[in-house]
Design an enzyme around this catalytic site. Structure first.
Site, PDB file in Angstrom:
ATOM      1  N   ASP A   1       0.836  -1.196   0.000  1.00  0.00           N
ATOM      2  CA  ASP A   1       0.000   0.000   0.000  1.00  0.00           C
ATOM      3  C   ASP A   1       0.874   1.251   0.000  1.00  0.00           C
ATOM      4  O   ASP A   1       2.024   1.223   0.453  1.00  0.00           O
ATOM      5  CB  ASP A   1      -0.908   0.029   1.227  1.00  0.00           C
ATOM      6  CG  ASP A   1      -1.923  -1.098   1.245  1.00  0.00           C
ATOM      7  OD1 ASP A   1      -2.201  -1.650   0.170  1.00  0.00           O
ATOM      8  OD2 ASP A   1      -2.418  -1.426   2.342  1.00  0.00           O
ATOM      9  N   ARG A   2       0.317   2.354  -0.466  1.00  0.00           N
ATOM     10  CA  ARG A   2       1.068   3.601  -0.527  1.00  0.00           C
ATOM     11  C   ARG A   2       1.672   3.974   0.826  1.00  0.00           C
ATOM     12  O   ARG A   2       2.830   4.395   0.920  1.00  0.00           O
ATOM     13  CB  ARG A   2       0.151   4.729  -1.017  1.00  0.00           C
ATOM     14  CG  ARG A   2       0.848   6.080  -1.107  1.00  0.00           C
ATOM     15  CD  ARG A   2      -0.123   7.166  -1.521  1.00  0.00           C
ATOM     16  NE  ARG A   2       0.559   8.448  -1.639  1.00  0.00           N
ATOM     17  CZ  ARG A   2      -0.050   9.587  -1.942  1.00  0.00           C
ATOM     18  NH1 ARG A   2      -1.349   9.605  -2.160  1.00  0.00           N
ATOM     19  NH2 ARG A   2       0.638  10.709  -2.025  1.00  0.00           N
TER      20      ARG A   2
END
Length: 318
Positions: free
Chosen positions: A135-136
């Site tokens: 995930d970012r």
């Protein structure tokens, strides 16, 4: 965008119908939008081969177009290892893995194209070499394929659950080592940007807590995952009532916290870090293992909590 099914279209497959009313979009593009949960009928998830009915309202979200060919960018990206088959990197928090709507640059792919002459083409132009994602807001170790043979073999290992993946996560409350969460994950029926264990259509997911360090109010976990569903650890820990500290999407941000854990308010992202990755080299069969220490923004929070809570009864459980 809302499209209403006309009487003369009743009974047609959903993907065929939408391809006929959305000029410039092929059936394969429509099918991808359906798979990503961007198309639903009467507010529900659907399938490409589902027949449409007259009067049905079909909701469609079409992402903004992005540059089809990512460009090399001289971005900082720590490299742990590389050879002619693969490269292992330490992804910083805040960096998206590959170009997507709203993130056409500044990604891991853009950085890799600067550091590596050629990446595997299996992932397509937007995802060259990408075998798995973080995930970012998640930092940590990733492996990327540099040729198609390596890409296919590494992808097989991930699919067959032969890859060891472990994370550090700081959660609210107390979670004991040995906890196993086995709950399928799919698109949240009430929010298309989130995942959920309550989804109508879900895929199996298993998360295990292998180690725990207890503090008053929070627990630092080491978590292993056999599967790799979108937002898996964040969703699973939230589902059992212990969201990851600093995660605004899944209930991990609290305005009022006790003084001895006030350091968590420094966090600008979820306290989640992919610290360990182990897999078999796709060519020579060596078992490779890589570890990434906690980055400074997470380590300083833990150090501050430990300093505030010097407690002889606190401990680590495996």
């Amino acid at each position: 965008m809302i499209v209403t099914v006309t009487d003369d279209s009743e009974g047609i497959r959903l993907d065929r119908f939408l391809a006929s009313v959305l000029p410039g979009h092929s059936r394969s593009q429509i099918q991808r939008l359906i798979k990503e949960g961007l198309i639903n009928v009467a507010g529900r998830d659907t399938k490409a081969n589902q027949p449409v009915k007259a009067g049905q309202a079909i909701s469609i979200e079409i992402p903004e177009p992005i540059d089809p060919v990512p460009q090399p960018e001289a971005l900082p990206l720590p490299i742990y290892y590389q050879d002619e088959d693969l490269i292992v990197v330490d992804k910083p928090a805040g960096m998206v893995v590959h170009p997507a709507a709203g993130h056409s640059s500044g990604t891991v792919v853009n950085a890799l194209l600067h550091h590596v002459d050629d990446l595997s083409g299996v992932g397509g132009q937007l995802r060259p070499g990408i075998v798995h994602r973080l995930d970012r807001g998640t930092s940590g170790v990733m492996v990327v394929a540099k040729n198609d043979t390596s890409h296919q073999e590494l992808s097989r290992q991930f699919h067959d659950r032969e890859v060891e993946k472990e994370y550090f996560a700081l959660v609210w409350g107390t979670v004991h080592a040995g906890k196993r969460i086995d709950a399928p994950i799919g698109r949240d029926p009430g929010d298309r940007q989130k995942m959920s264990t309550r989804a109508r259509r879900a895929r199996s997911a298993v998360t295990r807590v292998t180690r725990a360090e207890y503090f008053r109010g929070v627990t630092l976990l080491q978590v292993a995952i056999a599967t790799g569903r979108t937002h898996q650890i964040r969703v699973h820990l939230n589902a059992i009532g212990h969201p990851i500290v600093g995660d605004p999407t899944y209930g991990g941000v609290r305005r009022h916290v006790p003084n001895d854990i006030r350091a968590v308010q420094r966090l600008e992202r979820p306290f989640l870090h992919a610290w360990k990755l182990a897999f078999t080299h796709p060519t020579d069969g060596r078992r490779l293992e890589f570890e990434s220490p906690l980055p400074a923004d997470l380590q300083t929070v833990i150090d501050a909590i430990r300093e505030k809570q010097r407690d002889p009864d606190a401990g680590v459980e495996e």
